[in-house]
Write a protein that holds these residues in place. Structure first.
Motif, mmCIF file in Angstrom:
data_model
loop_
_atom_site.group_PDB
_atom_site.id
_atom_site.type_symbol
_atom_site.label_atom_id
_atom_site.label_comp_id
_atom_site.label_asym_id
_atom_site.label_seq_id
_atom_site.Cartn_x
_atom_site.Cartn_y
_atom_site.Cartn_z
ATOM 1 N N LEU A 26 0.827 -1.210 0.000
ATOM 2 C CA LEU A 26 0.000 0.000 0.000
ATOM 3 C C LEU A 26 0.864 1.265 0.000
ATOM 4 O O LEU A 26 0.594 2.209 -0.747
ATOM 5 C CB LEU A 26 -0.923 -0.006 1.217
ATOM 6 N N LEU A 27 1.898 1.284 0.822
ATOM 7 C CA LEU A 27 2.772 2.456 0.867
ATOM 8 C C LEU A 27 3.467 2.669 -0.475
ATOM 9 O O LEU A 27 3.571 3.803 -0.960
ATOM 10 C CB LEU A 27 3.813 2.277 1.978
ATOM 11 N N ALA A 28 3.941 1.567 -1.087
ATOM 12 C CA ALA A 28 4.602 1.681 -2.381
ATOM 13 C C ALA A 28 3.635 2.180 -3.452
ATOM 14 O O ALA A 28 3.997 3.018 -4.288
ATOM 15 C CB ALA A 28 5.188 0.331 -2.779
ATOM 16 N N VAL A 29 2.400 1.695 -3.423
ATOM 17 C CA VAL A 29 1.399 2.129 -4.403
ATOM 18 C C VAL A 29 1.037 3.598 -4.189
ATOM 19 O O VAL A 29 0.881 4.356 -5.157
ATOM 20 C CB VAL A 29 0.148 1.230 -4.325
ATOM 21 N N PHE A 30 0.902 4.018 -2.937
ATOM 22 C CA PHE A 30 0.612 5.430 -2.656
ATOM 23 C C PHE A 30 1.720 6.330 -3.200
ATOM 24 O O PHE A 30 1.448 7.375 -3.815
ATOM 25 C CB PHE A 30 0.456 5.652 -1.147
ATOM 26 N N MET A 31 2.975 5.945 -2.985
ATOM 27 C CA MET A 31 4.094 6.735 -3.507
ATOM 28 C C MET A 31 4.107 6.724 -5.030
ATOM 29 O O MET A 31 4.407 7.735 -5.675
ATOM 30 C CB MET A 31 5.408 6.198 -2.944
ATOM 31 N N PHE A 32 3.772 5.578 -5.620
ATOM 32 C CA PHE A 32 3.735 5.470 -7.077
ATOM 33 C C PHE A 32 2.658 6.385 -7.654
ATOM 34 O O PHE A 32 2.892 7.102 -8.629
ATOM 35 C CB PHE A 32 3.477 4.017 -7.466
ATOM 36 N N ILE A 33 1.470 6.376 -7.044
ATOM 37 C CA ILE A 33 0.373 7.215 -7.526
ATOM 38 C C ILE A 33 0.713 8.696 -7.363
ATOM 39 O O ILE A 33 0.443 9.515 -8.259
ATOM 40 C CB ILE A 33 -0.927 6.867 -6.775
ATOM 41 N N PHE A 34 1.318 9.052 -6.236
ATOM 42 C CA PHE A 34 1.731 10.440 -6.026
ATOM 43 C C PHE A 34 2.716 10.880 -7.108
ATOM 44 O O PHE A 34 2.622 11.993 -7.645
ATOM 45 C CB PHE A 34 2.353 10.584 -4.635
ATOM 46 N N THR A 35 3.653 9.990 -7.446
ATOM 47 C CA THR A 35 4.636 10.305 -8.474
ATOM 48 C C THR A 35 3.983 10.460 -9.842
ATOM 49 O O THR A 35 4.372 11.320 -10.639
ATOM 50 C CB THR A 35 5.711 9.208 -8.536
ATOM 51 N N ILE A 36 2.968 9.631 -10.124
ATOM 52 C CA ILE A 36 2.266 9.722 -11.409
ATOM 53 C C ILE A 36 1.682 11.110 -11.613
ATOM 54 O O ILE A 36 1.788 11.705 -12.696
ATOM 55 C CB ILE A 36 1.153 8.653 -11.487
ATOM 56 N N PHE A 37 1.072 11.658 -10.566
ATOM 57 C CA PHE A 37 0.419 12.962 -10.694
ATOM 58 C C PHE A 37 1.418 14.125 -10.702
ATOM 59 O O PHE A 37 1.058 15.229 -11.110
ATOM 60 C CB PHE A 37 -0.590 13.162 -9.567
ATOM 61 N N MET A 38 2.638 13.876 -10.251
ATOM 62 C CA MET A 38 3.624 14.949 -10.196
ATOM 63 C C MET A 38 4.519 14.997 -11.427
ATOM 64 O O MET A 38 5.132 16.019 -11.698
ATOM 65 C CB MET A 38 4.505 14.795 -8.940
ATOM 66 N N ILE A 39 4.596 13.889 -12.174
ATOM 67 C CA ILE A 39 5.479 13.831 -13.334
ATOM 68 C C ILE A 39 4.744 14.338 -14.569
ATOM 69 O O ILE A 39 3.568 14.012 -14.800
ATOM 70 C CB ILE A 39 5.971 12.390 -13.558
ATOM 71 N N ASP A 40 5.429 15.118 -15.394
ATOM 72 C CA ASP A 40 4.819 15.640 -16.615
ATOM 73 C C ASP A 40 5.792 15.602 -17.797
ATOM 74 O O ASP A 40 5.720 16.440 -18.688
ATOM 75 C CB ASP A 40 4.307 17.065 -16.399
ATOM 76 N N THR A 41 6.705 14.624 -17.798
ATOM 77 C CA THR A 41 7.648 14.467 -18.912
ATOM 78 C C THR A 41 7.583 13.043 -19.436
ATOM 79 O O THR A 41 7.222 12.112 -18.704
ATOM 80 C CB THR A 41 9.094 14.777 -18.473
ATOM 81 N N TRP A 42 7.955 12.882 -20.710
ATOM 82 C CA TRP A 42 7.952 11.544 -21.311
ATOM 83 C C TRP A 42 8.997 10.645 -20.655
ATOM 84 O O TRP A 42 8.782 9.440 -20.523
ATOM 85 C CB TRP A 42 8.215 11.654 -22.811
ATOM 86 N N THR A 43 10.115 11.227 -20.250
ATOM 87 C CA THR A 43 11.146 10.426 -19.583
ATOM 88 C C THR A 43 10.621 9.847 -18.270
ATOM 89 O O THR A 43 10.829 8.671 -17.961
ATOM 90 C CB THR A 43 12.393 11.285 -19.309
ATOM 91 N N GLY A 44 9.928 10.700 -17.515
ATOM 92 C CA GLY A 44 9.364 10.238 -16.250
ATOM 93 C C GLY A 44 8.340 9.143 -16.441
ATOM 94 O O GLY A 44 8.347 8.127 -15.717
ATOM 95 N N TYR A 45 7.470 9.303 -17.437
ATOM 96 C CA TYR A 45 6.471 8.266 -17.693
ATOM 97 C C TYR A 45 7.115 6.980 -18.207
ATOM 98 O O TYR A 45 6.638 5.880 -17.925
ATOM 99 C CB TYR A 45 5.428 8.771 -18.696
ATOM 100 N N GLY A 46 8.201 7.119 -18.968
ATOM 101 C CA GLY A 46 8.909 5.931 -19.427
ATOM 102 C C GLY A 46 9.486 5.140 -18.263
ATOM 103 O O GLY A 46 9.400 3.904 -18.226
ATOM 104 N N VAL A 47 10.067 5.851 -17.283
ATOM 105 C CA VAL A 47 10.611 5.188 -16.098
ATOM 106 C C VAL A 47 9.499 4.530 -15.295
ATOM 107 O O VAL A 47 9.637 3.394 -14.804
ATOM 108 C CB VAL A 47 11.392 6.204 -15.236
#
Length: 265
Positions: A26-47
């Motif tokens: 759950l903690l890992a998923v929460f951090m992952f979701i938070f990162t999804i909403f904060m990233i706005d570059t193709w490189t970030g989405y690729g990672v």
């Protein structure tokens, strides 16, 4: 029609992800979701997509199962993409048809939102597929326990969320049964005028709501008959165990989030 929807379903297994502590997942998923909403570059989405693929292989979930389960989401993703592509007028104009014009910024924005939705559904589906509802409820309750000091009912919130997730596939199965029953009686959900199709969907929604309320009432009576009175004084038959690899996974996810937030934007 709905038998392959994977959100809310649990697939038993012995993979690395199945053996992880539910709180760590759950903690890992929460951090992952938070990162999804904060990233706005193709490189970030690729990672992030690379990370999601690694998590998929760690889950042991068959690819065919996930592919069929993601199909209903693709329809929503495609609709969302065209909605942003047609109504976001930013950047250079690519081409126009009548009153509709397609802009470079609109296409890019639509792709970002589409990838974001796919990632959200994919990673949360892997969470529910590899975590039993009981473990998920216990993990949510323990994570919400510190908020009890300010009057937040941690146990009740965790139970409510777990029941909601658990009953998603059940309600979809009920919908499938009602659709088949109404189709056998002559209802047509795909053809006819708007009024006729609205009447057909009314014949679907009314019995669906009746069955949903009936299930809720049966569940309430069953909990009352078993003496359920909240989380106070309750003990756990199964205890969650936090291991070393749970800490390692959470640390790696936190490090990935920090790196992407500082260097992937």
């Amino acid at each position: 029609m709905f038998e392959h929807v994977i959100i809310g379903q649990y697939l038993p297994g012995y993979s690395f992800l199945h053996k992880m502590d539910a709180r760590a997942k759950l903690l890992a998923v929460f951090m992952f979701i938070f990162t999804i909403f904060m990233i706005d570059t193709w490189t970030g989405y690729g990672v992030l997509w690379g990370t999601a693929i690694i998590v998929f292989f760690m889950s042991g979930v068959p690819f065919r199962y996930v592919r069929k389960g993601m199909f209903p989401i693709f329809l929503l993703v495609i609709f969302t993409f065209f909605l942003h592509a047609l109504f976001t007028q930013e950047g250079e104009e690519l081409f126009s048809i009548g009153v509709f014009a397609l802009y470079e910024g609109g296409v890019e924005q639509g792709l970002f939102i589409a990838f974001r939705l796919l990632l959200l559904v994919f990673i949360t589906s892997l969470l529910t597929l590899t975590t039993s509802p009981i473990d998920l409820t216990d993990a949510l309750e323990q994570l919400f326990t510190p908020f009890k000091r300010i009057g937040i009912p941690a146990h009740e919130i965790a139970l409510m969320m777990s029941i909601a997730i658990r009953f998603i596939p059940t309600l979809l199965q009920e919908t499938e049964k009602i659709v088949k029953a109404q189709s056998a009686r002559g209802a047509d959900f795909t053809r006819g005028s708007f009024k006729e199709r609205s009447q057909a969907f009314a014949a679907l929604l009314v019995p669906l709501f009746v069955r949903a309320f009936k299930r809720a009432e049966d569940l309430a009576l069953a909990m009352e008959a078993r003496g359920y009175n909240g989380g106070e004084g309750r003990t756990k038959l199964r205890q969650l165990t936090w291991r070393l690899w749970d800490s390692v996974i959470c640390f790696l996810m936190l490090a990935l989030a920090v790196l992407l937030l500082f260097f992937g934007r």
